[in-house]
Design a protein around this motif. Structure first.
Motif, PDB file in Angstrom:
ATOM      1  N   THR A   1       0.627  -1.555   0.168  1.00  9.60           N
ATOM      2  CA  THR A   1      -0.312  -0.032  -0.067  1.00  9.60           C
ATOM      3  C   THR A   1       0.401   0.951   0.096  1.00  9.60           C
ATOM      4  O   THR A   1       1.777   1.756  -0.221  1.00  9.60           O
ATOM      5  CB  THR A   1      -0.710   0.166   1.294  1.00  9.60           C
ATOM      6  N   ASP A   2       0.168   2.174   0.336  1.00 12.15           N
ATOM      7  CA  ASP A   2       1.194   3.686   0.403  1.00 12.15           C
ATOM      8  C   ASP A   2       1.955   3.489   1.126  1.00 12.15           C
ATOM      9  O   ASP A   2       2.878   3.340   2.104  1.00 12.15           O
ATOM     10  CB  ASP A   2       0.312   4.711   1.030  1.00 12.15           C
ATOM     11  N   SER A   3       3.620   3.789   0.622  1.00 13.35           N
ATOM     12  CA  SER A   3       4.378   4.257   0.866  1.00 13.35           C
ATOM     13  C   SER A   3       5.236   5.686   0.545  1.00 13.35           C
ATOM     14  O   SER A   3       5.369   6.322   0.044  1.00 13.35           O
ATOM     15  CB  SER A   3       5.353   3.430   0.805  1.00 13.35           C
ATOM     16  N   LEU A   4       5.647   6.272   2.132  1.00  8.07           N
ATOM     17  CA  LEU A   4       5.886   7.567   2.207  1.00  8.07           C
ATOM     18  C   LEU A   4       7.997   7.522   2.036  1.00  8.07           C
ATOM     19  O   LEU A   4       9.074   7.612   3.241  1.00  8.07           O
ATOM     20  CB  LEU A   4       5.866   8.258   3.293  1.00  8.07           C
ATOM     21  N   ASN A   5       8.559   6.698   1.092  1.00  4.94           N
ATOM     22  CA  ASN A   5       9.839   6.360   1.082  1.00  4.94           C
ATOM     23  C   ASN A   5      10.886   7.570   0.858  1.00  4.94           C
ATOM     24  O   ASN A   5      10.561   8.502   0.953  1.00  4.94           O
ATOM     25  CB  ASN A   5      10.463   6.157  -0.635  1.00  4.94           C
ATOM     26  N   ALA A   6      12.215   7.426   1.413  1.00  3.84           N
ATOM     27  CA  ALA A   6      12.984   8.276   1.751  1.00  3.84           C
ATOM     28  C   ALA A   6      14.187   7.551   0.609  1.00  3.84           C
ATOM     29  O   ALA A   6      14.657   6.971   0.696  1.00  3.84           O
ATOM     30  CB  ALA A   6      12.781   8.705   3.271  1.00  3.84           C
ATOM     31  N   ALA A   7      14.674   9.515   0.448  1.00  5.72           N
ATOM     32  CA  ALA A   7      16.258   9.124   0.403  1.00  5.72           C
ATOM     33  C   ALA A   7      16.650   9.829   1.203  1.00  5.72           C
ATOM     34  O   ALA A   7      16.877  10.984   1.315  1.00  5.72           O
ATOM     35  CB  ALA A   7      16.616   8.905  -1.605  1.00  5.72           C
ATOM     36  N   ILE A   8      17.711   9.605   1.570  1.00  8.02           N
ATOM     37  CA  ILE A   8      18.920  10.099   2.543  1.00  8.02           C
ATOM     38  C   ILE A   8      20.578  10.262   2.406  1.00  8.02           C
ATOM     39  O   ILE A   8      20.492   9.397   1.485  1.00  8.02           O
ATOM     40  CB  ILE A   8      19.264   9.719   3.832  1.00  8.02           C
ATOM     41  N   LEU A   9      20.647  11.782   1.717  1.00 12.47           N
ATOM     42  CA  LEU A   9      22.171  11.563   1.693  1.00 12.47           C
ATOM     43  C   LEU A   9      23.060  12.386   2.811  1.00 12.47           C
ATOM     44  O   LEU A   9      22.457  12.289   3.754  1.00 12.47           O
ATOM     45  CB  LEU A   9      22.100  13.610   0.664  1.00 12.47           C
ATOM     46  N   GLY A  10      23.668  11.175   2.492  1.00 13.78           N
ATOM     47  CA  GLY A  10      24.907  10.675   3.759  1.00 13.78           C
ATOM     48  C   GLY A  10      25.879  12.636   4.394  1.00 13.78           C
ATOM     49  O   GLY A  10      25.499  13.276   2.960  1.00 13.78           O
ATOM     50  N   PRO A  11      26.552  12.474   4.956  1.00 14.48           N
ATOM     51  CA  PRO A  11      26.722  13.108   5.584  1.00 14.48           C
ATOM     52  C   PRO A  11      28.017  13.806   4.764  1.00 14.48           C
ATOM     53  O   PRO A  11      28.788  15.142   4.341  1.00 14.48           O
ATOM     54  CB  PRO A  11      27.536  13.376   7.440  1.00 14.48           C
ATOM     55  N   ASP A  12      28.532  13.327   4.316  1.00 11.61           N
ATOM     56  CA  ASP A  12      29.793  13.434   3.463  1.00 11.61           C
ATOM     57  C   ASP A  12      29.488  13.923   1.905  1.00 11.61           C
ATOM     58  O   ASP A  12      30.489  14.294   1.203  1.00 11.61           O
ATOM     59  CB  ASP A  12      30.775  12.079   3.644  1.00 11.61           C
ATOM     60  N   ALA A  13      28.313  13.371   1.039  1.00 11.80           N
ATOM     61  CA  ALA A  13      28.047  13.799   0.136  1.00 11.80           C
ATOM     62  C   ALA A  13      27.622  14.807   0.152  1.00 11.80           C
ATOM     63  O   ALA A  13      26.519  15.538  -0.459  1.00 11.80           O
ATOM     64  CB  ALA A  13      27.047  12.778  -0.446  1.00 11.80           C
ATOM     65  N   GLU A  14      28.694  16.340  -0.151  1.00  7.79           N
ATOM     66  CA  GLU A  14      28.493  17.178  -0.093  1.00  7.79           C
ATOM     67  C   GLU A  14      28.430  17.412  -1.885  1.00  7.79           C
ATOM     68  O   GLU A  14      28.873  16.808  -3.428  1.00  7.79           O
ATOM     69  CB  GLU A  14      29.918  17.979  -0.055  1.00  7.79           C
ATOM     70  N   PRO A  15      28.391  18.897  -1.958  1.00  3.21           N
ATOM     71  CA  PRO A  15      28.195  18.900  -4.081  1.00  3.21           C
ATOM     72  C   PRO A  15      29.174  18.320  -4.100  1.00  3.21           C
ATOM     73  O   PRO A  15      30.372  19.323  -4.160  1.00  3.21           O
ATOM     74  CB  PRO A  15      27.442  20.225  -3.855  1.00  3.21           C
ATOM     75  N   GLY A  16      29.206  18.218  -6.108  1.00  3.09           N
ATOM     76  CA  GLY A  16      30.375  18.024  -6.013  1.00  3.09           C
ATOM     77  C   GLY A  16      31.200  16.138  -6.105  1.00  3.09           C
ATOM     78  O   GLY A  16      32.034  16.055  -6.918  1.00  3.09           O
ATOM     79  N   THR A  17      30.688  15.497  -5.026  1.00  7.26           N
ATOM     80  CA  THR A  17      31.034  14.146  -5.091  1.00  7.26           C
ATOM     81  C   THR A  17      30.171  13.435  -5.953  1.00  7.26           C
ATOM     82  O   THR A  17      29.452  13.512  -6.352  1.00  7.26           O
ATOM     83  CB  THR A  17      31.050  13.702  -3.996  1.00  7.26           C
ATOM     84  N   PRO A  18      30.836  12.228  -6.180  1.00  9.38           N
ATOM     85  CA  PRO A  18      30.053  11.502  -7.345  1.00  9.38           C
ATOM     86  C   PRO A  18      28.645  11.325  -6.701  1.00  9.38           C
ATOM     87  O   PRO A  18      27.422  10.400  -6.961  1.00  9.38           O
ATOM     88  CB  PRO A  18      30.960  10.151  -7.101  1.00  9.38           C
ATOM     89  N   GLU A  19      28.885  10.763  -5.317  1.00  7.32           N
ATOM     90  CA  GLU A  19      27.390  10.843  -4.357  1.00  7.32           C
ATOM     91  C   GLU A  19      26.440  11.604  -4.036  1.00  7.32           C
ATOM     92  O   GLU A  19      25.196  11.687  -4.546  1.00  7.32           O
ATOM     93  CB  GLU A  19      27.812  10.626  -2.850  1.00  7.32           C
ATOM     94  N   PHE A  20      26.619  12.655  -4.653  1.00  7.05           N
ATOM     95  CA  PHE A  20      25.942  14.130  -4.472  1.00  7.05           C
ATOM     96  C   PHE A  20      24.928  13.933  -5.970  1.00  7.05           C
ATOM     97  O   PHE A  20      23.587  14.004  -6.160  1.00  7.05           O
ATOM     98  CB  PHE A  20      26.418  15.236  -4.167  1.00  7.05           C
ATOM     99  N   GLU A  21      26.255  13.554  -7.136  1.00 11.55           N
ATOM    100  CA  GLU A  21      25.198  13.707  -8.500  1.00 11.55           C
ATOM    101  C   GLU A  21      25.113  12.606  -8.301  1.00 11.55           C
ATOM    102  O   GLU A  21      22.759  12.793  -8.790  1.00 11.55           O
ATOM    103  CB  GLU A  21      26.285  13.299 -10.007  1.00 11.55           C
ATOM    104  N   ALA A  22      24.748  11.112  -7.637  1.00 12.92           N
ATOM    105  CA  ALA A  22      23.846   9.587  -8.398  1.00 12.92           C
ATOM    106  C   ALA A  22      22.500  10.418  -7.055  1.00 12.92           C
ATOM    107  O   ALA A  22      21.555   9.736  -7.571  1.00 12.92           O
ATOM    108  CB  ALA A  22      24.604   8.764  -7.844  1.00 12.92           C
ATOM    109  N   PHE A  23      22.882  11.071  -6.353  1.00  9.08           N
ATOM    110  CA  PHE A  23      21.650  11.496  -5.493  1.00  9.08           C
ATOM    111  C   PHE A  23      20.536  11.820  -6.143  1.00  9.08           C
ATOM    112  O   PHE A  23      19.454  12.262  -6.389  1.00  9.08           O
ATOM    113  CB  PHE A  23      21.929  12.021  -4.250  1.00  9.08           C
ATOM    114  N   ILE A  24      21.067  12.905  -6.927  1.00  5.08           N
ATOM    115  CA  ILE A  24      19.978  13.886  -7.725  1.00  5.08           C
ATOM    116  C   ILE A  24      19.779  12.964  -8.747  1.00  5.08           C
ATOM    117  O   ILE A  24      18.174  12.946  -9.363  1.00  5.08           O
ATOM    118  CB  ILE A  24      21.218  15.105  -7.842  1.00  5.08           C
ATOM    119  N   LYS A  25      20.437  12.426  -9.077  1.00  2.88           N
ATOM    120  CA  LYS A  25      19.642  11.612 -10.800  1.00  2.88           C
ATOM    121  C   LYS A  25      19.083  10.483  -9.855  1.00  2.88           C
ATOM    122  O   LYS A  25      17.593  10.644 -11.083  1.00  2.88           O
ATOM    123  CB  LYS A  25      20.759  11.082 -11.187  1.00  2.88           C
TER     124      LYS A  25
END
Length: 703
Positions: A261-285
């Protein structure tokens, strides 16, 4: 021209209600044109259920698990050949080509996966043994075990509008392998696509009679005619799920009920994932993908984007930039469209209403507009299309991240809220505030942060998707349930499980405790149990008869469960142990240093290698001449129990434990029970030997 009523498939024939009966119109999500009518007045639901329980159960029961699994592969190949026709229908539901791939190709892929796993991981029978036997008497004459057999009723499925093909096939596949017939009830706004797929399934001629039926229209009384023999799987809103699960036939009648049923799923950006890191880019995508695939109409879509406090604006700006660069809203049939319409004008109204409620509760519109967007029309022009269910992607922000609405109100469209967290523990708390979700993404390259976040949220989620620079290119994605893993979640998400490979097949089976003698347990399960009768060839000193043929000389057509071989004793010397150590390089002290070995609490002194004993066992039981045994392909469940010292002797007894013919090949698998004893009758080692054996002795018949 009058639009035809979408038919139901009932008792192996197509059925349409009277022309003057009540119907509901379905419109093209992009143009507003009426494309189908749905109605089910006069549909005989009791007859459908009875047909499944009788004809469907009988016809499916004539096939083994492997034979049914192979039919899924044949069906997948057939549907693959008709994807183009399904895509044409799918475009009218607002689905882009990518959306249709997720739904149609994804559903076909589920059939392929379950076919493969069913034939690889399950026996070629209709009884599945669950775990080892439990001795219930001192002399071994009374045993207990567990078996799975198919439930004796029907697997009914009530599905949501967003995945009219995948949603049906991901439930149909495990039920079919289990041998349980299916009744499909799709959601009306996209049910004509489900009907098109079922029509191809029927036209293929692959499915046995009674194995699938389709309800095109209302089925409010379906639960009234179901009982403990049956199963109902529901995907949709929590309110509808709660109403269904409160039905007397679920509460008192024992209908197996599972829901997603309904689900308010989350995506959590880690403290290390600052703009410019591969993680930040992957997160936005990932967030933009989940907002826009199927126009955000996914039970797994990211509704809450949880980021470190102070980074909210950077995330909003990055989301805006990617949306403006990548997202073109319009008719899926128009060149360049990347996000289509919502499924219907009613759905558009519901999503707008939910967003307005969230704004009234404290949310702020950081990107996008609730106004009707300018979109690409089917002809390629840019225009506002009032008759189309189009909506712009929306990003909300919240001053109060603890506002109740953001953690309880789901806008089932291209909408996500950005929330700031103080520390990892706070991120866990915010994710858990969804009160149970299908999936969450943790995006970080910090192992400790990933560990803390994952362990913290796992109890609130059915799946955790970990994303970093190592998986950014290979991940199947936040929103893609795969058939190998379970799909479901606790709490608000429904508490059910779907998919999950063979686990989901077993959801359609009854686990039953079985007690009896070794012989009768062997008869029921088709798997030899210790203590059951055997026909033993080999050494007469250990109960074998010289007249009996070595079981390795028998093809599958000749081999019987319980056919066995007993070897002579072979004495091991200190020289044997030292030679094996030198030749293999395994000079572990227990085999090479008498003094050190004597100090070891597990050994009586210098002992033989376990793998030396296993190698000798093969030499003791093997039949060297060419014959129906084609290959040894492994050992399972190997355990070393009693040490063997120089001067001890060992012998082996090999018993045909389980025979699994392959439906597509001229050979099958044989599982042999192997037991090594010493000269005192103590068990030295035990394990299963796996061999590939010809169905008929053809390769070496004249050898």
């Amino acid at each position: 021209m009058t639009t035809q009523i979408v038919p139901s498939y009932v008792q192996d024939t197509w059925w349409t209600p009277a022309e003057d009966s009540r119907t509901a119109d379905v419109r093209d999500a992009n143009t507003g044109e009426i494309v189908a009518r749905f109605g089910s007045d006069g549909l005989d639901l009791p007859a459908m259920v009875e047909h499944a329980r009788t004809v469907g159960q009988r016809e499916l029961g004539q096939l083994t698990l492997h034979e049914r699994a192979l039919k899924l592969k044949e069906l997948a190949i057939y549907l693959n050949e008709h994807r183009k026709e399904l895509y044409e229908v799918s475009f009218g539901t607002g689905a882009t080509k990518i959306d249709s791939m997720v739904d149609i190709d994804g559903g076909i892929g589920v059939l392929f996966t379950f076919s493969s796993k069913g034939r690889r991981e399950m026996p070629n029978s209709n009884v599945v043994l669950d775990g080892p036997a439990e001795p219930l008497s001192k002399d071994g004459s009374f045993l207990g075990t567990h078996i799975y057999t198919r439930i004796p009723g029907v697997a009914a499925q009530i599905n949501a509008f967003n995945f009219p093909v995948w949603g049906m096939l991901e439930k149909f596949a495990p039920a079919f392998i289990a041998g349980v017939p299916t009744i499909v009830k799709p959601a009306t706004p996209t049910g004509h696509l489900t009907e098109a797929c079922v029509r191809f399934m029927v036209d293929s001629g692959i499915l046995p009679a009674g194995s699938i039926q389709l309800i095109s229209g209302s089925a409010r009384e379906l639960l009234d005619v179901m009982d403990y023999r049956d199963m109902l799987s529901f995907t949709g809103s929590a309110s509808t799920a709660n109403r269904l699960k409160s039905h007397p036939n679920v509460i008192e009648g024992g209908v197996r009920f599972t829901s997603e049923t309904d689900s308010l799923n989350a995506a959590i950006l880690g403290p290390d994932a600052e703009p410019g890191t591969p993680e930040f880019e992957a997160f936005i995508k990932a967030v933009v993908t989940e907002m826009t695939v199927k126009a955000g109409q996914k039970c797994t879509a990211i509704r809450r984007t949880i980021v470190p406090k102070g980074r909210e604006q950077a995330v909003v700006e990055a989301l805006r930039d990617r949306i403006e660069q990548r997202v073109v809203v319009g008719d899926p049939r128009a060149e360049g469209t990347t996000m289509g319409a919502l499924a219907s004008l009613d759905q558009l109204q519901d999503v707008r209403g939910a967003v307005e409620a969230m704004l009234a509760a404290g949310g702020e519109l950081a990107y996008g507009s609730l106004d009707a967007p300018v979109v690409k029309t089917q002809g390629g022009e840019d225009a506002v299309v009032p008759e189309g269910a189009f909506m712009s992607p929306l990003v909300l922000t919240w001053d109060d991240v603890n506002a109740e609405a953001v953690h309880s109100k789901e806008a089932f469209g291209p909408v996500s809220s950005v929330l700031g967290y103080d520390d990892v523990a706070d991120a866990v708390r915010l994710a858990a505030a969804g009160a149970g979700s299908l999936v969450a993404t943790v995006c970080s390259n910090d192992p400790e942060a990933v560990r803390e976040l994952t362990v913290g949220i796992a109890g609130h989620h059915g799946r955790v998707h970990i994303l970093n620079r190592e998986t950014a290119k290979t991940s199947t994605g936040h929103g893609s349930p795969v058939p190998h893993l379970v799909h479901g979640g606790p709490g608000r998400a429904g508490g059910g499980e779907e998919l999950g490979g063979i686990r989901s097949v077993k959801h359609h089976m009854q686990r039953t405790a079985l007690q009896g003698s070794p012989n009768l347990l062997t008869a029921v399960t088709g798997v030899w149990h210790t203590g059951a009768d055997r026909t033993i060839a080999g050494c007469e000193a250990f109960g074998a008869e010289a007249a009996h043929e070595h079981p390795f000389r028998k093809s599958l057509a000749e081999l019987q469960i319980g056919d066995a071989f007993a070897s002579d004793l072979r004495t091991i010397t200190l020289q044997d142990i030292e030679d094996f150590a030198r030749e293999t390089g395994d000079t572990f002290y227990a085999h090479t240093d008498a003094r050190a070995a004597e100090a070891n609490p597990f050994f009586p002194g210098q002992v033989a290698h376990g793998y030396l004993l296993v190698s000798w066992a093969a030499g003791l039981f093997v039949e060297p001449a060419p014959g129906p045994v084609l290959a040894n392909y492994g050992l399972e469940n190997l355990r070393f129990i009693t040490p063997v010292a120089a001067g001890d002797s060992v012998r082996v007894t090999l018993t045909a434990k389980q025979v699994t013919p392959r439906v597509t090949d001229e050979y099958g698998e044989v599982r042999w029970d192997a037991v090594l004893h010493n000269q005192d009758g103590e068990i030295v080692a035990q394990y299963d030997v796996l061999t590939l054996v010809e169905k008929e002795n053809t390769t070496y018949k004249n050898w």
